[in-house]
Motif scaffolding. Structure first.
Motif, mmCIF file in Angstrom:
data_model
loop_
_atom_site.group_PDB
_atom_site.id
_atom_site.type_symbol
_atom_site.label_atom_id
_atom_site.label_comp_id
_atom_site.label_asym_id
_atom_site.label_seq_id
_atom_site.Cartn_x
_atom_site.Cartn_y
_atom_site.Cartn_z
ATOM 1 N N ARG A 48 34.105 32.606 38.730
ATOM 2 C CA ARG A 48 34.241 32.375 39.891
ATOM 3 C C ARG A 48 34.450 32.080 41.309
ATOM 4 N NH1 ARG A 48 27.554 31.435 42.205
ATOM 5 N NH2 ARG A 48 27.912 32.548 44.241
ATOM 6 N N ASN A 49 35.301 30.654 40.835
ATOM 7 C CA ASN A 49 36.449 30.492 41.999
ATOM 8 C C ASN A 49 37.988 30.909 41.578
ATOM 9 O OD1 ASN A 49 34.757 27.966 42.750
ATOM 10 N ND2 ASN A 49 34.333 26.811 41.299
ATOM 11 N N LEU A 50 37.532 31.163 40.691
ATOM 12 C CA LEU A 50 39.359 31.954 40.789
ATOM 13 C C LEU A 50 40.013 33.327 41.277
ATOM 14 C CD1 LEU A 50 40.354 30.590 36.607
ATOM 15 C CD2 LEU A 50 41.132 30.189 38.920
ATOM 16 N N LEU A 51 38.326 34.378 40.910
ATOM 17 C CA LEU A 51 38.206 35.601 41.529
ATOM 18 C C LEU A 51 37.855 35.926 42.263
ATOM 19 C CD1 LEU A 51 36.958 37.020 38.182
ATOM 20 C CD2 LEU A 51 39.670 37.867 39.582
ATOM 21 N N GLY A 52 37.405 34.838 44.052
ATOM 22 C CA GLY A 52 37.533 34.897 44.705
ATOM 23 C C GLY A 52 37.813 35.186 45.541
ATOM 24 N N THR A 53 38.294 35.089 47.183
ATOM 25 C CA THR A 53 38.647 36.449 48.086
ATOM 26 C C THR A 53 40.178 34.858 48.283
ATOM 27 O OG1 THR A 53 37.163 35.498 49.647
ATOM 28 C CG2 THR A 53 36.946 37.925 48.471
ATOM 29 N N ASP A 54 39.415 33.586 48.300
ATOM 30 C CA ASP A 54 41.021 33.038 48.738
ATOM 31 C C ASP A 54 41.152 32.116 46.997
ATOM 32 O OD1 ASP A 54 40.906 33.268 51.472
ATOM 33 O OD2 ASP A 54 39.235 31.748 51.601
ATOM 34 N N GLY A 55 40.553 32.292 45.788
ATOM 35 C CA GLY A 55 40.460 31.992 44.645
ATOM 36 C C GLY A 55 42.336 31.961 44.101
ATOM 37 N N ALA A 56 42.865 31.532 43.378
ATOM 38 C CA ALA A 56 43.263 31.237 42.546
ATOM 39 C C ALA A 56 44.889 32.594 42.031
ATOM 40 C CB ALA A 56 43.404 30.314 41.627
ATOM 41 N N ILE A 57 44.021 33.901 41.938
ATOM 42 C CA ILE A 57 44.099 35.245 41.481
ATOM 43 C C ILE A 57 45.178 35.101 42.456
ATOM 44 C CG2 ILE A 57 43.869 37.351 40.882
ATOM 45 C CD1 ILE A 57 43.664 34.792 38.747
ATOM 46 N N ASN A 58 44.431 35.600 44.187
ATOM 47 C CA ASN A 58 44.936 35.923 44.802
ATOM 48 C C ASN A 58 45.695 35.154 45.322
ATOM 49 O OD1 ASN A 58 43.146 38.602 44.792
ATOM 50 N ND2 ASN A 58 41.582 37.268 46.515
ATOM 51 N N SER A 102 49.619 42.904 48.615
ATOM 52 C CA SER A 102 48.115 44.635 48.360
ATOM 53 C C SER A 102 47.856 44.221 47.467
ATOM 54 C CB SER A 102 49.627 45.742 48.611
ATOM 55 O OG SER A 102 50.993 45.222 47.179
ATOM 56 N N TRP A 103 47.876 43.701 46.466
ATOM 57 C CA TRP A 103 46.978 43.589 45.008
ATOM 58 C C TRP A 103 45.961 42.333 45.269
ATOM 59 C CZ3 TRP A 103 50.176 43.105 40.073
ATOM 60 C CH2 TRP A 103 51.399 44.571 39.344
ATOM 61 N N LYS A 104 45.791 41.576 46.025
ATOM 62 C CA LYS A 104 44.741 41.146 46.368
ATOM 63 C C LYS A 104 43.847 41.164 46.783
ATOM 64 C CE LYS A 104 47.260 37.489 49.054
ATOM 65 N NZ LYS A 104 47.111 36.386 50.380
ATOM 66 N N GLN A 105 42.439 41.055 45.716
ATOM 67 C CA GLN A 105 41.364 42.218 46.449
ATOM 68 C C GLN A 105 40.064 41.272 46.403
ATOM 69 O OE1 GLN A 105 41.263 45.409 45.952
ATOM 70 N NE2 GLN A 105 43.440 45.667 44.987
ATOM 71 N N ASP A 106 38.886 42.049 46.537
ATOM 72 C CA ASP A 106 37.748 40.864 46.592
ATOM 73 C C ASP A 106 36.824 41.699 45.257
ATOM 74 O OD1 ASP A 106 35.287 39.806 47.196
ATOM 75 O OD2 ASP A 106 34.576 40.774 48.930
ATOM 76 N N TRP A 107 37.806 40.745 44.482
ATOM 77 C CA TRP A 107 36.833 41.171 42.675
ATOM 78 C C TRP A 107 35.672 41.437 42.515
ATOM 79 C CZ3 TRP A 107 41.173 43.355 40.646
ATOM 80 C CH2 TRP A 107 42.928 42.386 41.080
ATOM 81 N N LEU A 108 34.483 40.313 43.444
ATOM 82 C CA LEU A 108 33.609 39.818 42.481
ATOM 83 C C LEU A 108 32.746 40.395 43.916
ATOM 84 C CD1 LEU A 108 33.527 36.509 41.575
ATOM 85 C CD2 LEU A 108 33.838 38.697 39.971
#
Length: 315
Positions: A145-155, A165-171
Motif C-alpha cells: 500500500r505504501n509502495l503503490l501510493g501516489t507518492d510511493g516508491a513505485i511512482n 507518464s507511467w505514474k499512476q494512482d495504482w490503488l
C-alpha cells in the motif's frame, strides 16, 4: 555303555513336557471410534452448530443485536440478485480467483524450472523467492500500500528514470486497483507454488529425461511430453489451493483498498464484512456467506474431479 557319575538315563515312560500354550488374541475388526467422540463433540460445538445456525439466520432479517427478527424466506437471496454491489462482488471474486490461479501457477512453474537448474545460487534463490509466502498477508498488504501510493516508491522510481507518464494512482483508479491487488497476491504466493512444483520436478527420474534427450527431444519437448505429465499431482495441489484461496480472499483486499475506490475491488468476503459490521445487515451478510460457501464447494469439488481424472490419465 558307561555313564558318568551324575548322568542318568532318560525316563522313556514319562511323556515330554507339553509345549507352552499359545496365547491367542482376538483380532480387532473395528477401530475404537469412541476415542473420537470428544473431538467430534468439540468440532460440532465450535463449527457445525454455528454453521447450521448461521444458515438459519440467512433466511431472516436479523440485525445482529435485536433478539427479535422475522423470517423472510429467500428474500435475502432474491435481493442479492438485484443488488448491483453483490453482483459486482461475485464477479470480482471469480475474476480474482481465476487470475490468481493462472498467473501465480504460471510464474511459480517458471521459477521452479529456473531454480531446479544447476546454477550455483539456486539454494539462495529458493529461499529468497519463497520468503514472501511466510510473511503475514496483512503486513504484505500494508507494505505494498505504501509502495503503490501516489507518492510511493513505485511512482518515485518512474519519476527518477524520466518515466513520469507511467505514474499512476495504482490503488485509487477503478481500472487499475483490482489488477494491483491481483499483482500483490501473485507476488506473495508465487514462491509457494514454486516450492510445490520444485518438489514435483525433483521427483522426475533423470533416466527418463536422458532417454528422451538421446531420442532427440529438445528442452521444450521434454518438458511437455515427459515432465508435465509427471507434475500432475503438483498441478492438482497448486490449482486447488490457489482457486480456493482466491475465492476466499479478504485480508489483502481490505488492507490495500478497503474494497474501493467505490466498490471497484469489493469481493464477497469484503462485502460480507461491510454488510455485517457497518450496515448491521447480518441476515443479508450471512446469505452472502452461504453463496460464498456454495461457490467454494462447487469450484473445489469440480476442480478436484477434473484434476484427479487428469492425474490418473497421466499415471
Amino acid at each position: 555303555m558307561t555313564l558318568a557319575p551324575d548322568e542318568q538315563l532318560p525316563n522313556r515312560d514319562h511323556s515330554p513336557d507339553p509345549a507352552p500354550a499359545t496365547v491367542t488374541y482376538r483380532a480387532r475388526t473395528s477401530a475404537p471410534w469412541w476415542f473420537m467422540v470428544p473431538a467430534l463433540l468439540l468440532f460440532a460445538f465450535v463449527v457445525l452448530v454455528p454453521s447450521v445456525r448461521g444458515v438459519y439466520y440467512a433466511f431472516t432479517d436479523w440485525d445482529g443485536l435485536d433478539p427479535h427478527y422475522n423470517l423472510v424466506g429467500f428474500g435475502n437471496f432474491t435481493d442479492m440478485l438485484h443488488d448491483e454491489d453483490a453482483v459486482q462482488a461475485i464477479w470480482h471474486t471469480l475474476l480474482i480467483a481465476v487470475s490468481i490461479t493462472i498467473f501465480q501457477n504460471a510464474l511459480g512453474l517458471l521459477l521452479a524450472l529456473g531454480v531446479n537448474s544447476a546454477i550455483k545460487s539456486r539454494n539462495l534463490l529458493r529461499v529468497f523467492l519463497f520468503a514472501p509466502a511466510v510473511v503475514t498477508p496483512i503486513v504484505t498488504a500494508y507494505l505494498w500500500r505504501n509502495l503503490l501510493g501516489t507518492d510511493g516508491a513505485i511512482n518515485s522510481l518512474f519519476g527518477a528514470v524520466g518515466l513520469d507518464s507511467w505514474k499512476q494512482d495504482w490503488l485509487g483508479s477503478p481500472d487499475l486497483a483490482l489488477w494491483a491487488v491481483i499483482g500483490v497476491i501473485v507476488w506473495q504466493y508465487a514462491g509457494y507454488s514454486m516450492v510445490i512444483f520444485l518438489a514435483g520436478l525433483q521427483s522426475v527420474p533423470h533416466e527418463i529425461l536422458e532417454a528422451a534427450a538421446i531420442d532427440g527431444a529438445g528442452p521444450v519437448r521434454r518438458f511437455w511430453s515427459v515432465t508435465r505429465p509427471l507434475l500432475a499431482p503438483a498441478f492438482t495441489i497448486n490449482l486447488m489451493l490457489s482457486i480456493i484461496g482466491g475465492i476466499k480472499l479478504f485480508d489483502q483486499v481490505y488492507a490495500l483498498t478497503g474494497g474501493g475506490p467505490g466498490h471497484a475491488t469489493d469481493t464477497l468476503s469484503t462485502l460480507i464484512y461491510k454488510d455485517a459490521f457497518a450496515l448491521s445487515e447480518f441476515g443479508y451478510s450471512i446469505a452472502l456467506a452461504v453463496v460464498l460457501t456454495i461457490i467454494v464447494a462447487v469450484a473445489s469439488t469440480g476442480q478436484y474431479f477434473v484434476l484427479s481424472r487428469n492425474e490418473r490419465a497421466a499415471s
